[in-house]
Design a protein around this motif. Structure first.
Motif, mmCIF file in Angstrom:
data_model
loop_
_atom_site.group_PDB
_atom_site.id
_atom_site.type_symbol
_atom_site.label_atom_id
_atom_site.label_comp_id
_atom_site.label_asym_id
_atom_site.label_seq_id
_atom_site.Cartn_x
_atom_site.Cartn_y
_atom_site.Cartn_z
ATOM 1 N N SER A 199 111.684 -81.088 67.615
ATOM 2 C CA SER A 199 111.835 -79.989 68.608
ATOM 3 C C SER A 199 110.082 -79.447 68.648
ATOM 4 N N GLU A 200 109.636 -78.789 69.975
ATOM 5 C CA GLU A 200 108.350 -78.028 69.992
ATOM 6 C C GLU A 200 108.269 -77.083 69.087
ATOM 7 N N LYS A 201 109.197 -76.211 68.940
ATOM 8 C CA LYS A 201 109.071 -74.926 67.826
ATOM 9 C C LYS A 201 108.934 -75.572 66.709
ATOM 10 N N SER A 202 109.192 -76.791 66.112
ATOM 11 C CA SER A 202 109.073 -77.174 64.874
ATOM 12 C C SER A 202 107.583 -77.566 64.736
ATOM 13 N N VAL A 203 106.960 -78.303 65.994
ATOM 14 C CA VAL A 203 105.618 -78.570 65.993
ATOM 15 C C VAL A 203 104.509 -77.246 65.895
ATOM 16 N N MET A 204 105.092 -76.251 66.599
ATOM 17 C CA MET A 204 104.357 -75.085 66.526
ATOM 18 C C MET A 204 104.342 -74.375 65.180
ATOM 19 N N GLY A 205 105.502 -74.383 64.553
ATOM 20 C CA GLY A 205 105.586 -73.582 63.248
ATOM 21 C C GLY A 205 104.862 -74.315 62.062
ATOM 22 N N VAL A 206 104.695 -75.822 62.086
ATOM 23 C CA VAL A 206 104.174 -76.358 61.205
ATOM 24 C C VAL A 206 102.625 -76.401 61.478
ATOM 25 N N SER A 207 102.095 -76.228 62.806
ATOM 26 C CA SER A 207 100.925 -75.916 63.142
ATOM 27 C C SER A 207 100.419 -74.688 62.538
ATOM 28 N N MET A 208 100.941 -73.805 62.724
ATOM 29 C CA MET A 208 100.597 -72.362 62.284
ATOM 30 C C MET A 208 100.491 -72.285 60.854
ATOM 31 N N MET A 209 101.477 -72.996 59.997
ATOM 32 C CA MET A 209 101.326 -73.135 58.636
ATOM 33 C C MET A 209 99.920 -73.696 58.140
ATOM 34 N N VAL A 210 99.516 -74.794 59.098
ATOM 35 C CA VAL A 210 98.192 -75.305 58.611
ATOM 36 C C VAL A 210 97.080 -74.625 59.103
ATOM 37 N N ILE A 211 96.994 -74.098 60.409
ATOM 38 C CA ILE A 211 95.712 -73.594 61.216
ATOM 39 C C ILE A 211 95.545 -72.277 60.507
ATOM 40 N N PHE A 212 96.667 -71.513 60.373
ATOM 41 C CA PHE A 212 95.919 -70.235 60.024
ATOM 42 C C PHE A 212 95.256 -69.872 58.613
ATOM 43 N N PRO A 213 95.793 -70.696 57.623
ATOM 44 C CA PRO A 213 95.038 -70.487 56.231
ATOM 45 C C PRO A 213 93.866 -71.291 56.496
ATOM 46 N N LEU A 214 93.568 -72.367 57.207
ATOM 47 C CA LEU A 214 92.466 -73.202 57.298
ATOM 48 C C LEU A 214 91.249 -72.445 58.346
ATOM 49 N N THR A 215 91.717 -71.346 59.024
ATOM 50 C CA THR A 215 90.680 -70.642 59.839
ATOM 51 C C THR A 215 90.262 -69.465 59.365
ATOM 52 N N PHE A 216 91.257 -68.861 58.825
ATOM 53 C CA PHE A 216 91.146 -67.556 58.037
ATOM 54 C C PHE A 216 90.259 -67.785 56.946
ATOM 55 N N LEU A 217 90.700 -68.528 56.030
ATOM 56 C CA LEU A 217 89.925 -68.690 54.667
ATOM 57 C C LEU A 217 88.589 -69.770 55.236
ATOM 58 N N SER A 218 87.558 -69.247 55.714
ATOM 59 C CA SER A 218 86.557 -69.827 56.073
ATOM 60 C C SER A 218 85.456 -68.726 56.131
ATOM 61 N N ASN A 219 84.334 -69.072 56.607
ATOM 62 C CA ASN A 219 83.179 -68.090 56.795
ATOM 63 C C ASN A 219 83.076 -67.635 58.382
ATOM 64 N N VAL A 220 84.316 -67.498 59.088
ATOM 65 C CA VAL A 220 84.304 -67.201 60.590
ATOM 66 C C VAL A 220 83.971 -65.784 60.483
ATOM 67 N N PHE A 221 84.422 -64.931 59.788
ATOM 68 C CA PHE A 221 84.368 -63.526 59.828
ATOM 69 C C PHE A 221 83.535 -62.972 58.942
ATOM 70 N N VAL A 222 83.408 -63.415 57.866
ATOM 71 C CA VAL A 222 82.337 -63.061 56.986
ATOM 72 C C VAL A 222 81.681 -63.911 56.048
ATOM 73 N N ASP A 223 80.678 -63.653 55.357
ATOM 74 C CA ASP A 223 79.808 -64.616 54.435
ATOM 75 C C ASP A 223 80.639 -64.824 53.000
ATOM 76 N N PRO A 224 81.032 -66.018 52.693
ATOM 77 C CA PRO A 224 81.839 -66.332 51.437
ATOM 78 C C PRO A 224 81.303 -65.704 50.118
ATOM 79 N N LYS A 225 80.009 -65.466 50.192
ATOM 80 C CA LYS A 225 79.360 -64.722 49.044
ATOM 81 C C LYS A 225 79.923 -63.693 48.521
ATOM 82 N N THR A 226 80.796 -62.833 49.304
ATOM 83 C CA THR A 226 81.354 -61.679 48.951
ATOM 84 C C THR A 226 82.824 -61.838 48.353
ATOM 85 N N MET A 227 83.137 -63.124 48.533
ATOM 86 C CA MET A 227 84.585 -63.562 48.011
ATOM 87 C C MET A 227 84.622 -63.670 46.427
#
Length: 285
Positions: A199-227
């Motif tokens: 189902s499309e809900k399953s696709v969206m659920g799996v997508s969110m589980m992959v995309i959110f950690p991948l995008t937020f755990l990056s240097n999009v918002f801050v410099d990784p040197k502070t991590m």
């Protein structure tokens, strides 16, 4: 109808039968039209994806209102705390948040594929004498327009609130081109899940589980040197970090050869691996 009249009409049909046979022979003898090329078939399915946006304009919410909200929210919430002013922070944030937004909307490719499968549309596609991957490539080509639109909207809002790319027009275009190329390859992940899940809900659920950690755990918002060190090891090797750094540096007028190479490498791997898996699933569906 009288018997005589009916007999006359039947004789007329009988007299016309040789002409019909000759006409049928001519039609059968004609050559079939040539099969469309791979490019032609893919572009046709891409145009179909664009027409779906035309008939359901609500789909553009994710590439217009959502990016605007992200830019304004993160700039004015964190700009003063992280960089001292919103004008300073937007120079760092905008290329990264643009990467994040475009990568996030790639998941709708898989949702569209799954929806067409549920409606039985793909069964018709499989009977057509066309290049087999054309429907899949068409989805991705149609979504390229969404990626370009989202990038244009975010750049426009960024320019209004103070973003000034030192790389000029060429630097901005190079950054957007690299982002769209990576997103095209990244979308193959979701075509795979669109074929694999029920189902499309399953696709969206799996997508969110992959995309959110991948995008937020990056240097999009801050410099990784502070991590913390253990987190830096993951963030510094994330494909989203390489992409965000490459786009940011290109727009700043620099040439980050290493990050561009990493991004192009990830692009090639994603297309080869998930493209092959997607087509295998499609042929067996």
């Amino acid at each position: 109808m009288s018997t005589a009249t009916a007999k006359t009409e039947l004789e007329g049909v009988a007299l016309a039968a040789p002409d019909k046979e000759r006409l049928s022979a001519l039609l059968v003898g004609q050559e079939r039209p040539p099969r469309p090329s791979a490019l032609s078939a893919s572009m046709t399915f891409g145009w179909r994806a664009m027409l779906k946006i035309k008939h359901v304009p609500e789909q553009l919410f994710d590439v217009t209102a959502f990016p605007i909200m992200l830019v304004l929210m993160y700039t004015y919430l964190f700009g003063g705390a992280l960089a001292g002013s919103t004008e300073e922070y937007i120079q760092f944030l905008l290329p990264g948040i643009m990467v994040m937004s475009v990568v996030m909307i790639t998941m709708y490719t898989g949702v569209a594929v799954n929806t067409d499968i549920a409606k039985g549309v793909f069964d018709r596609f499989r009977t057509l004498p066309i290049w087999r991957p054309a429907p899949m490539v068409g989805y991705l080509l149609g979504d390229v327009l969404r990626y370009l639109l989202a990038s244009a909207v975010m750049l426009a809002i960024g320019m209004i609130i103070g973003f000034r790319p030192d790389g000029g027009v060429l630097g901005v275009l190079a950054g957007v081109l690299l982002l769209v190329l990576f997103s095209f390859a990244f979308s193959w992940i979701w075509t795979m899940f669109g074929l694999l899940l029920r189902s499309e809900k399953s696709v969206m659920g799996v997508s969110m589980m992959v995309i959110f950690p991948l995008t937020f755990l990056s240097n999009v918002f801050v410099d990784p040197k502070t991590m913390p060190g253990w987190l830096q090891a993951f963030v510094n090797n994330s494909p989203v970090t390489h992409l965000a750094t490459a786009v940011r540096e290109l727009m700043a007028g620099n040439w980050p050869a290493s990050d561009i190479a990493w991004t192009l490498g990830w692009t090639g791997v994603l297309m080869v691996v998930f493209g092959a898996v997607t087509m295998r699933l499609y042929n067996r569906k």
